[in-house]
Design an enzyme around this catalytic site. Structure first.
Site, PDB file in Angstrom:
ATOM      1  N   LYS A  88       1.142  -1.264  -0.523  1.00 25.65           N
ATOM      2  CA  LYS A  88      -0.063   0.012   0.189  1.00 25.65           C
ATOM      3  C   LYS A  88       0.650   1.370  -0.306  1.00 25.65           C
ATOM      4  O   LYS A  88       2.217   0.952   0.889  1.00 25.65           O
ATOM      5  CB  LYS A  88      -0.659  -0.045   1.457  1.00 25.65           C
ATOM      6  N   ASP A  89       0.192   2.589  -0.511  1.00 22.74           N
ATOM      7  CA  ASP A  89       1.059   3.507  -0.411  1.00 22.74           C
ATOM      8  C   ASP A  89       1.499   4.225   0.826  1.00 22.74           C
ATOM      9  O   ASP A  89       0.911   4.104   1.853  1.00 22.74           O
ATOM     10  CB  ASP A  89       0.028   4.821  -0.908  1.00 22.74           C
ATOM     11  N   LYS A  90       2.852   4.642   1.202  1.00 26.40           N
ATOM     12  CA  LYS A  90       3.082   5.489   2.541  1.00 26.40           C
ATOM     13  C   LYS A  90       2.811   6.804   2.731  1.00 26.40           C
ATOM     14  O   LYS A  90       2.471   6.725   3.981  1.00 26.40           O
ATOM     15  CB  LYS A  90       5.056   5.367   1.680  1.00 26.40           C
TER      16      LYS A  90
END
Length: 731
Positions: free
Chosen positions: A322-324
Site C-alpha cells: 500500500k501507499d506510504k
C-alpha cells in the site's frame, strides 16, 4: 559503566557528517567502543563492548557494526552514451514522458490539492470475497478460529450441556457480556464440583474456556489463598459475619469451596489482582490480522513487526503493498503467533495499529485480493460544481483509461524505467551507474556521499559513509569494493523484487503508450481486439503464462458486438502474450523508440530478465463511486475519519459519507471528498486525474503542497507543470 559515562562527558566525541567520515580514520569512539573500564552493561548509544566486559558508551554516526572493507581499485568511469541516460530530465517523470496523455471525460476540470495531509488519502483493501478490510476490533484475542474444535478436543462430556447447568450457563453468559468499567465485570461465577472428582473439575475448566472466550477459570483454593489480602470487604465480612470454614472462601460477598471452579472475566479485578493466567487457545497454523498504518510503507511495518516478535520477515505475508503517504488498512498473516505478541509489538511504534485477529489454516499470498477502496480529500477545491458532477457521471458510466500511474516509474530524477532499459539491453554498468549517480533534490546525507563517489569512485570508502537506509546503494558498493568491474554481480545483489521492478516499469511504459493509441480509435470493441474468456469452451486461444493458462478471444466483426470497451484488454509486453494484430505495429514502433524489440522480453539465460507479460483492461469503471462537496476553516484537522479514529468514535469505518467530518455550507476553504473501489493494480491517482484534469507528477504536487497562496496553486490547473513549478519557486 559509571566511569565510562563520566569519561564520555569529559571528552565528548563530535558527530561528523557522512562526507567528513571518509577523510577520518575509524577511531575507537566511532567504532562504538567504550573509553571507560566499567563492569556490567552500560547504557550507551552503540553496541561496542567496553574493556570491562560491559556495553560501551562510544559515539558513532550510525548504530550498526561497520564492515571492514578495502578498495581493490576505483570503479571505472561509465560512459553516458547509453540511451537510458537520455531519459534523465532532472525533475522526475511527468505524465507525457510515460504515455499518460488522454482523458475520457470531456467535462471541464477543477483545482484541488492531493495529499495535503496524510488523512486526505485513505486506502482499505478489498479481499477476494469483495469485503472491505477495516480495523473493527483492538482486542488481543482471536475473534474466530477456523475449524476451532477446542471444546470437542477435551474429550467426551466436555460440552457445556453435559457439565454446566442451564443456570450456570446463564450466569456465565451474563458475566461474559459485562462491559469494561462496569461493576459486574468484577463478579465471579462459582461452579460447584464434587470434592473427590478431579476429572470432572478438569472438564468444567475446559467447557467454560471453550464456550466463553472472554472468561478465565481458576480453582477455589487459588482464589481463597490470594483473595484474603486483596478483598477487604471479604476480610471484614469474615470478621463480622458467620464463621467461614477452612475449606471455604469469600469473594465479593459470595461463599465458595476450595474445590469449586471459579470463572472470572479476563478484564475483571479478580483476573488482574490474582494474576490468573488468561486461557491461551491452541494456536492455529496462521494468525490473520488487520494492519493500520499512517505514513509508513508496508515493508517497513513488516520488518518492524518481525523484529519485535523475533521472527524473520518471510514469516509474514500479505496480499499487496500500500501507499506510504496516506492511511491504509490491509490484511497480514503470520505463522503461529499469539495476537497478544503482535499487539505488544505495535505499542512502541507510532503510526501503526493492529487488530481484528482471526485464526486461519492458510497464509495470505501476493495478489490474493480483489482491489482497494479509496477515500480521497482534495483540499483548496476551486471549480464548477456542475462540471465536477458531470465528470463523476462520466466516471460512473464510462470509467477511466487504466494507465499505470507515475508511482510505477519512480518519483526521483532517475526514472525507474531508465534502469530497466539498461538491464534489458545487457548494459549492467549503465544500470549501476544510474543507481549511484548524483541527482537533484536528494537527501543531504545521501547526496554528499553520491558526490564523493562521483569524484573518487572508491566503493569501500563510499560504503562506509553511506547511511544505512540507502540499502540498495550499500549492496552495490559492497560488491564493487571487492570486484570493481563486476557490474552484473553488483546488480544481482539487489533483491529479486527490486530488480523486477525496474523491468516492469519498461513494460508499463510501452503499455501506456499503446493504450493512448488504442483509445484514439474509439470507445467501442472492434475487430482484432482481445478479451479474456476464462469460462469459454470454444472459439478461444490458450496462452501459457508460467504455471497458468489464459484463454483469449480475438474479436471479429460479428463477435465484437457482444462485448464493450470495458471487456477489451491490451497485452503487457512479454514472451507469453498474444498481440492484437491492429496494434502490433504500434508495439513494435514504441519498442524501437526505446532501442528495444519485442524479442527483448523473450526467455534468456538470466531467468529473472525473462518477462512473460500479462493482460490489462484498457478501461476500468470504478465501483461504489460517491462524492461530497464541503467547506472548512481549520486546515490542520482531518476531513475524513480513518478506521482507527472511526473505531474510537464508535462509527462504521467503511462508510465514507458517515465519516466525513466538519461538513458545512460555510467556511474559508472548500474541499471535494470522493470514494471509489478499484481492482488490484489500478491507480487512484488516474481517477483523480480524470476528475480534475490536473497533473499528478511530483513537481506539481510538491509545489502545491509547499505554497500557501491559493492563486499560485491555481496556476497548476491552468498552465501546467512548468509554470506551477516556476511560480512556486518565485514565491
Amino acid at each position: 559503566a559509571e566511569s565510562a559515562s563520566k569519561a564520555a562527558k569529559r571528552n565528548p566525541v563530535p558527530i561528523t557528517s557522512p562526507a567528513a567520515q571518509l577523510a577520518q580514520p575509524q577511531s575507537d569512539s566511532t567504532r562504538g567502543r567504550s573509553s571507560g573500564r566499567g563492569r556490567g552493561r552500560g547504557r550507551g548509544s552503540s553496541r561496542g563492548r567496553g574493556r570491562g566486559g560491559g556495553r560501551g558508551r562510544g559515539k558513532r554516526q550510525h548504530d550498526r557494526r561497520e564492515e571492514k572493507l578495502e578498495d581493490n581499485g576505483p570503479v571505472p568511469l561509465v560512459s553516458h552514451e547509453h540511451f537510458a541516460f537520455s531519459l534523465i530530465t532532472g525533475r522526475g517523470a511527468c505524465e507525457q514522458d510515460v504515455g499518460i496523455t488522454a482523458y475520457i471525460s470531456q467535462a471541464d476540470g477543477c483545482f484541488g490539492v492531493l495529499k495535503e495531509r496524510f488523512s486526505d488519502f485513505i486506502v482499505n483493501e478489498i479481499d477476494l470475497d469483495e469485503k472491505v478490510v477495516a480495523l473493527t476490533d483492538l482486542s488481543d484475542t482471536f475473534l474466530s478460529v477456523e475449524g476451532d474444535e477446542t471444546a470437542s478436543s477435551t474429550g467426551p462430556g466436555a460440552t457445556s450441556d453435559s457439565v454446566l447447568s442451564q443456570e450456570t450457563v446463564a450466569q456465565l453468559t451474563a458475566l461474559s457480556a459485562a462491559e469494561p468499567g462496569s461493576s459486574t465485570i468484577d463478579d465471579v461465577v462459582i461452579i460447584s464440583c464434587p470434592a473427590d472428582d478431579k476429572a470432572h473439575r478438569k472438564l468444567v475448566h475446559h467447557a467454560v474456556r471453550a464456550q466463553f472466550k472472554c472468561l478465565a477459570t481458576t480453582a477455589g483454593s487459588m482464589l481463597k489463598e490470594k483473595g484474603k489480602a486483596l478483598d477487604k470487604e471479604a476480610t471484614q465480612a469474615v470478621a463480622d459475619g458467620p464463621e467461614i470454614s477452612e475449606d471455604q472462601g469469600l469473594w465479593n460477598g459470595q461463599v465458595f469451596k476450595v474445590t469449586d471452579v471459579i470463572a472470572v472475566h479476563v478484564r475483571g479485578r479478580a483476573m488482574k489482582s490474582l494474576a490468573i493466567n488468561a486461557p491461551r487457545p491452541a494456536l492455529p497454523p496462521f494468525t490473520h490480522f488487520t494492519l493500520w498504518k499512517c505514513n509508513k510503507d508496508t515493508m517497513s511495518c513488516i520488518s518492524m513487526l518481525a523484529s519485535c516478535v523475533k521472527l524473520p520477515n518471510r514469516a509474514f505475508s500479505f496480499a499487496g503493498t500500500k501507499d506510504k503517504r496516506g492511511i491504509t488498512c490491509q490484511r497480514v498473516s503470520v505463522a503461529k503467533t499469539y495476537p497478544s505478541r503482535i499487539r505488544g509489538a505495535v505499542k512502541r511504534v507510532n503510526g501503526v495499529e493492529v487488530g481484528s485477529f482471526l485464526g486461519r489454516a492458510e497464509s495470505l499470498s501476493l495478489g490474493q485480493l480483489w482491489g482497494n477502496r479509496f477515500r480521497v480529500a482534495l483540499r483548496q477545491y476551486k471549480g464548477s460544481l456542475t462540471a465536477t458532477e458531470s465528470a463523476f457521471t462520466s466516471l460512473q458510466s464510462h470509467g477511466f483509461i487504466n494507465y499505470f500511474g507515475l508511482q510505477r516509474f519512480g518519483t526521483y530524477a532517475i526514472p525507474t524505467h531508465a534502469v530497466g532499459l539498461a538491464v534489458l539491453s545487457g548494459d549492467f554498468a549503465a544500470a549501476v551507474e544510474l543507481m549511484l549517480m548524483e541527482r537533484p533534490n536528494d537527501r543531504d546525507d545521501v547526496g554528499e556521499v553520491r558526490a564523493l563517489f562521483a569524484k573518487d569512485r572508491l566503493p569501500a570508502a563510499t560504503y562506509q559513509a553511506m547511511p544505512p537506509h540507502a540499502n540498495n546503494e550499500r549492496n552495490l558498493l559492497r560488491h564493487l569494493s571487492g570486484a570493481p568491474n563486476d557490474f552484473e554481480g553488483a546488480f544481482n545483489t539487489l533483491a529479486k523484487g527490486m530488480r523486477s521492478m525496474f523491468l516492469h516499469a519498461v513494460q508499463s511504459l510501452l503499455w501506456n503508450q499503446v493504450a493512448s493509441q488504442r483509445f484514439a480509435l474509439g470507445l467501442k470493441a472492434q475487430a482484432g481486439d482481445l478479451v479474456l474468456v476464462p469460462d469459454a469452451t470454444e472459439d478461444f486461444l490458450t496462452v501459457e503464462q508460467d504455471e497458468k493458462q489464459v484463454k483469449v478471444r480475438v474479436l471479429t466483426q460479428s463477435s465484437c458486438t457482444n462485448y464493450t470497451i470495458h471487456d477489451v484488454v491490451l497485452p503487457i509486453p512479454g514472451y507469453a502474450v498474444l498481440y492484437p494484430e491492429p496494434l502490433r505495429a504500434a508495439y513494435e514502433e514504441m519498442a524501437k523508440q526505446l532501442n528495444l524489440t519485442l524479442d527483448t522480453f523473450a526467455k534468456k539465460e538470466r531467468h529473472w530478465t525473462s518477462l512473460s507479460g500479462d493482460y490489462r483492461p484498457l478501461i476500468v469503471k470504478p465501483r461504489n463511486v460517491a462524492w461530497v462537496h464541503t467547506h472548512y476553516d481549520d486546515t490542520k484537522i482531518p476531513l475524513v475519519l480513518d478506521d482507527h479514529s472511526a473505531l474510537v468514535a464508535g462509527k462504521d469505518p467503511t462508510d465514507v459519507l458517515a465519516n466525513v467530518v466538519n461538513v458545512s455550507d460555510e467556511g474559508q476553504h472548500q474541499a471535494l471528498i470522493m470514494q471509489f473501489d478499484l481492482p488490484s493494480s489500478s491507480y487512484a491517482t488516474m481517477v483523480v486525474r480524470e476528475i480534475t484534469k490536473m497533473a499528478t507528477d511530483v513537481v506539481t504536487q510538491t509545489a502545491l503542497n509547499s505554497v500557501e497562496d491559493n492563486e499560485t496553486k491555481a496556476v497548476a490547473s491552468l498552465d501546467g507543470v512548468e509554470q506551477a513549478a516556476k511560480k512556486a519557486k518565485t514565491t
